[in-house]
Write a protein that holds these residues in place. Structure first.
Motif, short mmCIF file in Angstrom:
data_model
loop_
_atom_site.label_atom_id
_atom_site.label_comp_id
_atom_site.label_asym_id
_atom_site.label_seq_id
_atom_site.Cartn_x
_atom_site.Cartn_y
_atom_site.Cartn_z
N ALA A 3 0.82 -1.23 0.20
CA ALA A 3 0.09 -0.18 -0.07
C ALA A 3 0.96 1.25 -0.11
CB ALA A 3 -1.00 0.09 1.48
N HIS A 4 1.99 1.15 0.72
CA HIS A 4 2.94 2.32 0.92
C HIS A 4 3.50 2.53 -0.47
CE1 HIS A 4 5.21 5.59 2.87
NE2 HIS A 4 6.41 4.83 2.04
N ARG A 5 4.04 1.58 -1.02
CA ARG A 5 4.61 1.70 -2.54
C ARG A 5 3.53 2.14 -3.28
NH1 ARG A 5 6.70 -3.44 -1.31
NH2 ARG A 5 5.21 -4.42 -2.86
N GLU A 6 2.21 1.92 -3.40
CA GLU A 6 1.35 2.37 -4.36
C GLU A 6 1.11 3.99 -4.00
OE1 GLU A 6 -0.84 -2.04 -4.64
OE2 GLU A 6 -1.75 -0.42 -3.31
N HIS A 7 1.02 4.17 -2.98
CA HIS A 7 0.73 5.71 -2.54
C HIS A 7 2.03 6.54 -3.12
CE1 HIS A 7 -2.16 4.87 1.14
NE2 HIS A 7 -2.85 4.79 -0.05
N GLU A 8 3.29 6.16 -2.93
CA GLU A 8 4.37 6.72 -3.29
C GLU A 8 4.24 6.90 -4.92
OE1 GLU A 8 6.72 8.22 -1.94
OE2 GLU A 8 7.23 7.69 -0.10
N ALA A 9 3.80 5.92 -5.68
CA ALA A 9 3.53 5.98 -6.92
C ALA A 9 2.55 7.11 -7.44
CB ALA A 9 3.27 4.54 -7.62
N ILE A 10 1.46 7.08 -6.68
CA ILE A 10 0.30 8.32 -6.87
C ILE A 10 1.04 9.57 -6.56
CG2 ILE A 10 -1.79 9.20 -5.78
CD1 ILE A 10 -2.47 6.16 -5.29
N TRP A 11 1.70 9.62 -5.58
CA TRP A 11 2.45 10.94 -5.14
C TRP A 11 3.49 11.69 -6.07
CZ3 TRP A 11 7.37 12.63 -3.92
CH2 TRP A 11 7.40 13.92 -3.13
N LEU A 12 4.12 10.50 -6.80
CA LEU A 12 5.22 11.04 -7.60
C LEU A 12 4.53 11.57 -9.11
CD1 LEU A 12 7.98 11.26 -8.39
CD2 LEU A 12 8.00 9.04 -9.21
N ALA A 13 3.34 10.68 -9.34
CA ALA A 13 2.80 11.12 -10.45
C ALA A 13 2.08 12.47 -10.34
CB ALA A 13 1.62 10.30 -10.79
N LEU A 14 1.65 12.71 -9.02
CA LEU A 14 1.15 14.09 -8.73
C LEU A 14 2.00 15.18 -8.78
CD1 LEU A 14 -1.49 13.00 -5.89
CD2 LEU A 14 -2.11 13.58 -8.18
N VAL A 15 3.08 14.87 -8.15
CA VAL A 15 4.36 15.83 -8.07
C VAL A 15 4.66 16.38 -9.74
CG1 VAL A 15 6.63 16.05 -7.48
CG2 VAL A 15 5.14 15.28 -5.84
N ASN A 16 4.59 15.38 -10.55
CA ASN A 16 4.91 15.82 -11.80
C ASN A 16 3.81 16.22 -12.70
OD1 ASN A 16 7.63 15.04 -11.48
ND2 ASN A 16 7.27 12.66 -11.71
N ARG A 17 2.71 16.25 -11.95
CA ARG A 17 1.45 16.94 -12.71
C ARG A 17 1.26 16.03 -13.98
NH1 ARG A 17 -0.20 20.18 -8.62
NH2 ARG A 17 1.38 21.80 -7.73
N ASP A 18 1.39 14.84 -13.76
CA ASP A 18 0.94 13.74 -14.76
C ASP A 18 -0.20 13.41 -14.36
OD1 ASP A 18 0.76 11.54 -16.58
OD2 ASP A 18 3.07 11.56 -16.69
N ALA A 19 -1.28 13.86 -15.24
CA ALA A 19 -2.63 13.22 -14.78
C ALA A 19 -2.96 11.77 -15.29
CB ALA A 19 -3.76 14.17 -15.53
N VAL A 20 -2.33 11.45 -16.51
CA VAL A 20 -2.54 9.91 -16.89
C VAL A 20 -1.89 8.87 -15.98
CG1 VAL A 20 -1.91 8.19 -18.90
CG2 VAL A 20 -2.79 10.91 -19.32
N LEU A 21 -0.87 9.22 -15.48
CA LEU A 21 0.07 8.47 -14.68
C LEU A 21 -0.62 8.30 -13.25
CD1 LEU A 21 2.53 6.55 -14.31
CD2 LEU A 21 3.86 8.50 -14.02
N ALA A 22 -1.14 9.53 -12.78
CA ALA A 22 -1.68 9.44 -11.50
C ALA A 22 -3.13 8.71 -11.61
CB ALA A 22 -2.16 10.78 -11.12
N ALA A 23 -3.90 8.60 -12.67
CA ALA A 23 -4.90 7.86 -12.88
C ALA A 23 -4.58 6.45 -12.69
CB ALA A 23 -5.77 8.15 -13.95
N SER A 24 -3.55 6.17 -13.65
CA SER A 24 -2.97 4.55 -13.66
C SER A 24 -2.56 4.17 -12.26
CB SER A 24 -1.82 4.70 -14.61
OG SER A 24 -2.36 4.99 -15.97
N ALA A 25 -1.81 5.08 -11.51
CA ALA A 25 -1.18 4.42 -10.20
C ALA A 25 -2.66 4.32 -9.48
CB ALA A 25 -0.32 5.61 -9.76
N SER A 26 -3.53 5.46 -9.30
CA SER A 26 -4.56 5.26 -8.47
C SER A 26 -5.58 3.84 -8.61
CB SER A 26 -5.71 6.49 -8.78
OG SER A 26 -6.81 6.24 -7.75
N THR A 27 -5.58 3.58 -10.03
CA THR A 27 -6.27 2.44 -10.64
C THR A 27 -5.85 1.15 -10.04
OG1 THR A 27 -7.05 3.39 -12.56
CG2 THR A 27 -7.03 0.96 -12.45
N VAL A 28 -4.38 1.10 -10.04
CA VAL A 28 -3.44 0.03 -9.57
C VAL A 28 -3.92 -0.16 -7.93
CG1 VAL A 28 -1.27 -0.78 -8.95
CG2 VAL A 28 -1.90 0.32 -11.31
N HIS A 29 -3.82 0.98 -7.19
CA HIS A 29 -3.93 0.91 -5.96
C HIS A 29 -5.15 0.38 -5.49
CE1 HIS A 29 -3.74 2.01 -1.55
NE2 HIS A 29 -4.56 2.87 -1.74
#
Length: 231
Positions: free
Chosen positions: A184-210
């Motif tokens: 769960a922590h790794r999945e949250h880190e992936a979401i946070w990294l996508a958000l920091v980079n303002r990458d909406a597509v990657l953020a959605a993908s990381a959230s879907t995985v989580h």
């Protein structure tokens, strides 16, 4: 349909038609019962039910009023139904969360402020060091709430909050497994990294995985728990 149900429908019709707009005070009990052709007991039961649904608001010493009818407040009435669901219904609720949360996360990617990002980072750092399951879960909830709130849509925030709280007991069970917490922590880190980079597509993908990970874990019936006992 019971007499009380009929009374509820009649009051709702008055609200929908505009005869009782948001903020309006209900007529006194005797007059309203006579107007609707109801017994006073049936009217009282209907008012109690509509109050529980946040449609009506009693004011001590001042009567009963129609609420502001804000959708995010009315949605809170779903919380109990979500909390007691299990089995197939529980899976259906998770499916709804999987449909909504990735899109909310994608929207948040372009709306999060620097303060939001600092809050998310702090939640992640604290969750990594959390000693107890309860603290870990609370930080998990805060993480997702911060993202949803950044979208600025209280209806969306409330709905996702209800769906997220519904899975809290599942998180407690998952939290007893070290590997689940680490995942769960790794999945949250992936979401946070996508958000920091303002990458909406990657953020959605990381959230879907989580979210899908929780759904898959439930579907698999991890451990000796069945779907009913998890929820």
């Amino acid at each position: 349909m019971t007499v009380t149900d009929q009374a509820i429908e009649k009051i709702k019709e008055m609200i929908v038609s505009g005869a009782l707009p948001p903020g309006a005070r209900l007529p006194n009990e005797a007059d309203l019962a006579d107007q609707l052709g109801l017994s006073r007991n049936s009217l009282r039961e209907a008012v109690r039910a509509l109050t529980a649904m946040r449609i009506l608001v009693p004011r001590q010493g001042d009567g009963t009023y129609v609420s502001g009818l804000e959708p995010h407040l009315l949605l809170e009435a779903m919380a109990f139904a979500a909390d007691v669901s299990h089995g197939r219904t529980a899976r259906q609720l998770l499916q709804v969360r999987r449909l909504l949360e990735p899109q909310a996360t994608a929207l948040a990617a372009g709306l999060l402020t620097d303060e939001h990002l600092r809050t998310l980072r702090a939640a992640l750092d604290r969750s990594a060091a959390a000693a107890g399951i309860e603290e870990f879960i609370e930080l998990d909830i805060d993480f997702h709430r911060t993202i949803a709130d950044a979208v600025g849509n209280p209806v969306l925030s409330t709905l996702l909050g209800i769906l997220s709280t519904h899975t809290q007991r599942l998180r407690i069970v998952r939290g007893t497994h070290t590997t689940a917490r680490e995942q769960a922590h790794r999945e949250h880190e992936a979401i946070w990294l996508a958000l920091v980079n303002r990458d909406a597509v990657l953020a959605a993908s990381a959230s879907t995985v989580h979210v899908a990970a929780v759904e898959d874990w439930l579907a698999a019936g991890t451990g000796s728990l069945d779907l009913g006992t998890v929820f």
